[in-house]
Design a protein around this motif. Sequence first.
Motif, PDB file in Angstrom:
ATOM      1  N   ARG A 177       0.830  -1.198   0.000  1.00 38.10           N
ATOM      2  CA  ARG A 177       0.000   0.000   0.000  1.00 38.10           C
ATOM      3  C   ARG A 177       0.867   1.252   0.000  1.00 38.10           C
ATOM      4  N   ILE A 220       2.071   1.807  -3.489  1.00 35.56           N
ATOM      5  CA  ILE A 220       1.006   2.343  -4.337  1.00 35.56           C
ATOM      6  C   ILE A 220       0.832   3.840  -4.080  1.00 35.56           C
ATOM      7  N   LEU A 221       0.805   4.218  -2.811  1.00 33.82           N
ATOM      8  CA  LEU A 221       0.631   5.637  -2.476  1.00 33.82           C
ATOM      9  C   LEU A 221       1.802   6.486  -2.978  1.00 33.82           C
ATOM     10  N   LEU A 271       1.343   6.859  -6.736  1.00 36.21           N
ATOM     11  CA  LEU A 271       0.238   7.773  -7.027  1.00 36.21           C
ATOM     12  C   LEU A 271       0.612   9.220  -6.718  1.00 36.21           C
ATOM     13  N   LEU A 292      -4.205   1.561 -10.295  1.00 37.21           N
ATOM     14  CA  LEU A 292      -3.619   1.719  -8.964  1.00 37.21           C
ATOM     15  C   LEU A 292      -4.527   2.539  -8.054  1.00 37.21           C
ATOM     16  N   ARG A 293      -5.148   3.563  -8.594  1.00 36.77           N
ATOM     17  CA  ARG A 293      -6.083   4.357  -7.784  1.00 36.77           C
ATOM     18  C   ARG A 293      -7.249   3.489  -7.319  1.00 36.77           C
ATOM     19  N   GLU A 319      -5.991   1.201  -4.528  1.00 33.93           N
ATOM     20  CA  GLU A 319      -5.835   2.006  -3.314  1.00 33.93           C
ATOM     21  C   GLU A 319      -7.204   2.335  -2.717  1.00 33.93           C
ATOM     22  N   ALA A 351      -8.450  -0.686  -0.875  1.00 29.34           N
ATOM     23  CA  ALA A 351      -7.706  -0.846   0.373  1.00 29.34           C
ATOM     24  C   ALA A 351      -8.170   0.171   1.414  1.00 29.34           C
ATOM     25  N   ALA A 352      -8.303   1.418   1.009  1.00 33.76           N
ATOM     26  CA  ALA A 352      -8.739   2.456   1.943  1.00 33.76           C
ATOM     27  C   ALA A 352     -10.138   2.152   2.487  1.00 33.76           C
ATOM     28  N   SER A 379     -10.863   8.997   1.805  1.00 29.94           N
ATOM     29  CA  SER A 379      -9.776   8.709   0.864  1.00 29.94           C
ATOM     30  C   SER A 379     -10.247   7.727  -0.208  1.00 29.94           C
ATOM     31  N   GLN A 392     -10.207   8.604  -4.217  1.00 30.49           N
ATOM     32  CA  GLN A 392      -9.437   7.805  -5.181  1.00 30.49           C
ATOM     33  C   GLN A 392     -10.360   7.152  -6.207  1.00 30.49           C
TER      34      GLN A 392
END
Length: 125
Positions: free
Chosen positions: A4, A7-8, A11, A29-30, A33, A36-37, A45, A49
């Motif tokens: 993660r 990824i962040l 991004l 990827l967004r 993410e 995941a968020a 978030s 995203q």
Amino acid sequence: MSNRAWILTVLAAAAVAGAPCTARAECALRTVEAFAAAELGELTSAERQARRALAGFEAIDDPWGRSLALTVRGIVARALARTDVAIALLDEAERVGKNAAHPLTVGIAQTLRGYTHLDGSTMVR
């Protein structure tokens, strides 16, 4: 570095203050993410995203990505107990997935919509 965090980092390097994605990989990827968020309860978030991913996928005419980004937005709405909004987003995710013949995204949207109906007690008995 965790997946993660990586990824962040990617991004952040690709981001231009709120602009939509410019490439399919960035949009994907967004979306990851955002999933995941949402799972971690970071709903603001996740929504941000997912909206950026959706805008990017729309700009590059990618129905697979649109369907997944809509699904994430449905997950966020479900987590916020906005059942009607979640169902509408998941319906749209299913429609986009079906039109593009993407059975995986269709199945994900249908499954989550079923859980959302259960959450909202809107199941037909």
